[in-house]
Design a protein around this motif. Structure first.
Motif, PDB file in Angstrom:
ATOM      1  N   TYR A   1      39.445  37.477  36.748  1.00 18.82           N
ATOM      2  CA  TYR A   1      38.131  36.838  35.683  1.00 18.82           C
ATOM      3  C   TYR A   1      37.435  36.097  36.467  1.00 18.82           C
ATOM      4  CZ  TYR A   1      41.503  37.070  31.826  1.00 18.82           C
ATOM      5  OH  TYR A   1      42.464  37.466  30.962  1.00 18.82           O
ATOM      6  N   ARG A   2      35.996  36.419  36.464  1.00 19.99           N
ATOM      7  CA  ARG A   2      34.912  35.690  36.750  1.00 19.99           C
ATOM      8  C   ARG A   2      34.520  34.785  35.906  1.00 19.99           C
ATOM      9  NH1 ARG A   2      31.748  38.908  41.002  1.00 19.99           N
ATOM     10  NH2 ARG A   2      30.447  37.347  41.088  1.00 19.99           N
TER      11      ARG A   2
ATOM     12  N   PHE B   1      36.526  32.311  40.345  1.00 15.49           N
ATOM     13  CA  PHE B   1      37.622  33.145  39.966  1.00 15.49           C
ATOM     14  C   PHE B   1      38.554  32.544  39.213  1.00 15.49           C
ATOM     15  CE2 PHE B   1      35.639  34.028  43.985  1.00 15.49           C
ATOM     16  CZ  PHE B   1      34.990  35.307  44.066  1.00 15.49           C
TER      17      PHE B   1
ATOM     18  N   TYR C   1      31.107  30.913  43.931  1.00 14.07           N
ATOM     19  CA  TYR C   1      31.655  32.049  43.164  1.00 14.07           C
ATOM     20  C   TYR C   1      32.840  31.600  42.417  1.00 14.07           C
ATOM     21  CZ  TYR C   1      28.484  35.305  45.370  1.00 14.07           C
ATOM     22  OH  TYR C   1      27.485  35.709  46.062  1.00 14.07           O
TER      23      TYR C   1
ATOM     24  N   LEU D   1      31.440  43.784  38.066  1.00 14.73           N
ATOM     25  CA  LEU D   1      31.647  42.518  38.192  1.00 14.73           C
ATOM     26  C   LEU D   1      32.618  42.316  39.224  1.00 14.73           C
ATOM     27  CD1 LEU D   1      32.144  41.557  34.394  1.00 14.73           C
ATOM     28  CD2 LEU D   1      30.134  40.990  35.839  1.00 14.73           C
ATOM     29  N   ASP D   2      33.125  43.275  40.156  1.00  6.48           N
ATOM     30  CA  ASP D   2      34.128  42.979  41.054  1.00  6.48           C
ATOM     31  C   ASP D   2      33.665  42.342  42.222  1.00  6.48           C
ATOM     32  OD1 ASP D   2      36.274  42.923  42.687  1.00  6.48           O
ATOM     33  OD2 ASP D   2      36.520  45.066  42.614  1.00  6.48           O
ATOM     34  N   TYR D   3      33.885  41.327  42.548  1.00  4.21           N
ATOM     35  CA  TYR D   3      33.198  40.541  43.635  1.00  4.21           C
ATOM     36  C   TYR D   3      33.553  41.336  45.109  1.00  4.21           C
ATOM     37  CZ  TYR D   3      33.155  37.083  47.700  1.00  4.21           C
ATOM     38  OH  TYR D   3      33.079  36.456  48.676  1.00  4.21           O
TER      39      TYR D   3
ATOM     40  N   ASP E   1      28.755  31.739  38.436  1.00  2.00           N
ATOM     41  CA  ASP E   1      28.452  31.684  39.812  1.00  2.00           C
ATOM     42  C   ASP E   1      27.182  30.606  40.031  1.00  2.00           C
ATOM     43  OD1 ASP E   1      30.059  33.590  40.407  1.00  2.00           O
ATOM     44  OD2 ASP E   1      28.590  35.138  40.534  1.00  2.00           O
TER      45      ASP E   1
ATOM     46  N   VAL F   1      37.602  41.246  34.841  1.00  2.00           N
ATOM     47  CA  VAL F   1      36.897  42.248  35.841  1.00  2.00           C
ATOM     48  C   VAL F   1      37.707  43.448  35.933  1.00  2.00           C
ATOM     49  CG1 VAL F   1      36.239  42.545  38.453  1.00  2.00           C
ATOM     50  CG2 VAL F   1      35.919  40.287  37.143  1.00  2.00           C
TER      51      VAL F   1
ATOM     52  N   CYS G   1      33.606  29.884  47.568  1.00  2.00           N
ATOM     53  CA  CYS G   1      34.779  30.584  46.739  1.00  2.00           C
ATOM     54  C   CYS G   1      35.645  29.734  46.007  1.00  2.00           C
ATOM     55  CB  CYS G   1      35.476  31.841  47.216  1.00  2.00           C
ATOM     56  SG  CYS G   1      34.299  33.159  47.904  1.00  2.00           S
TER      57      CYS G   1
END
Length: 268
Positions: free
Chosen positions: A146-147, A162, A160, A118-120, A150, A112, A220
């Motif tokens: 990193y993502r 991470f 989500y 892509l930034d949550y 989801d 990200v 999360c």
């Protein structure tokens, strides 16, 4: 496609790892903020205990290149596809004492760019909670993360994923990254290790004058990397699958009930 390859529960009572969970607070709130410490120093803030507050994490000054896991590195480099008791006993030596769900996952990491698409924290979080009140800006975690994948859990809930490094990619060894790129392109699936926390959070109130977000509750799942920084970076650059052995710390999560873990693992 199911991403859980194997999972089990375990309780660790005798640990000599330099990693620990620490909670701090004030006179009014004796327990509020949560941290991961490394060698007695705060390495990462992992948010507060409030289930209506926004989810966050932030890299701190005690973060370093990781922990010594040389004794399991070769088996992890080759990849593991099951949770053998001997492997768990060996890897658990770098995990703090506590109760865990040990889960072997397939992950497709996406690096990200902070503030990017892509930034949550710049998008999904702002859509539900808005920007941080004091700064008037989205949360800034001080580390490129990193993502993962989801998952829509139904009933306006979404999971989500991470994956959070202890140090930035600028500290990585280029030759080691290239080695894992070759391994991945040759068809190998190396395994990383994480200390993981699930936080189920949703605001107590939504302003009816604003557009209502599609998802009102965020599950999360944050994986804080103990080993595998080079592997994750190599896999993200190639768009390749990697395995992650996640030790989900049951006593550190923000969940209403432990059945939430079953709901999540069944969904992913």
């Amino acid at each position: 496609m199911a991403r859980v390859l194997a999972e089990t529960t375990l309780e660790l009572t005798d640990s000599r790892t330099p990693i620990s969970f620490v909670k701090t607070g004030t006179d009014n709130w004796p327990v509020w903020n949560r941290f991961i410490y490394l060698n007695g120093q705060p390495a990462c803030e992992i948010g507060n205990i409030c289930n209506t507050c926004q989810f966050d994490f932030e890299r701190l000054g005690g973060a370093s290149p990781g922990v010594d896991s040389k004794y399991v590195i070769e088996q992890l480099n080759d990849g593991v596809a099951s949770l053998e008791p001997e492997l768990l006993r060996t890897v658990a030596a770098i995990v703090p004492a506590g109760r865990y769900r040990a889960v072997l996952l397939k992950v497709w990491p996406q690096l990200v760019k902070l503030g990017g698409p892509l930034d949550y924290f710049a998008h999904e979080q702002v859509a539900l909670w808005g920007v941080e009140g004091f700064w008037g800006l989205p949360h800034y975690p001080k580390i490129q993360y990193y993502r993962g994948t989801d998952d829509d859990l139904g009933e306006k809930r979404k999971a989500y994923e991470f994956i959070v490094p202890l140090f930035p990619q600028g500290w990585l060894d280029e030759e080691r990254v290239a080695h894992y790129q070759r391994e991945l392109e040759a068809g190998k699936t190396p395994t990383a290790i994480s200390l993981s926390v699930l936080d189920v959070k949703g605001p107590a109130w939504l302003n009816p004058d604003n557009p209502l977000p599609e998802f009102r509750e965020h599950w999360c799942l944050a994986h804080y990397l103990l080993d595998g920084h080079h592997k994750l970076y190599a896999a993200s650059g190639l768009g390749k699958l990697i395995h992650l052995l996640a030790f989900i710390a049951l006593d550190e999560c923000i969940v209403d009930e432990e059945a939430n873990f079953d709901t999540l693992l069944q969904a992913i």
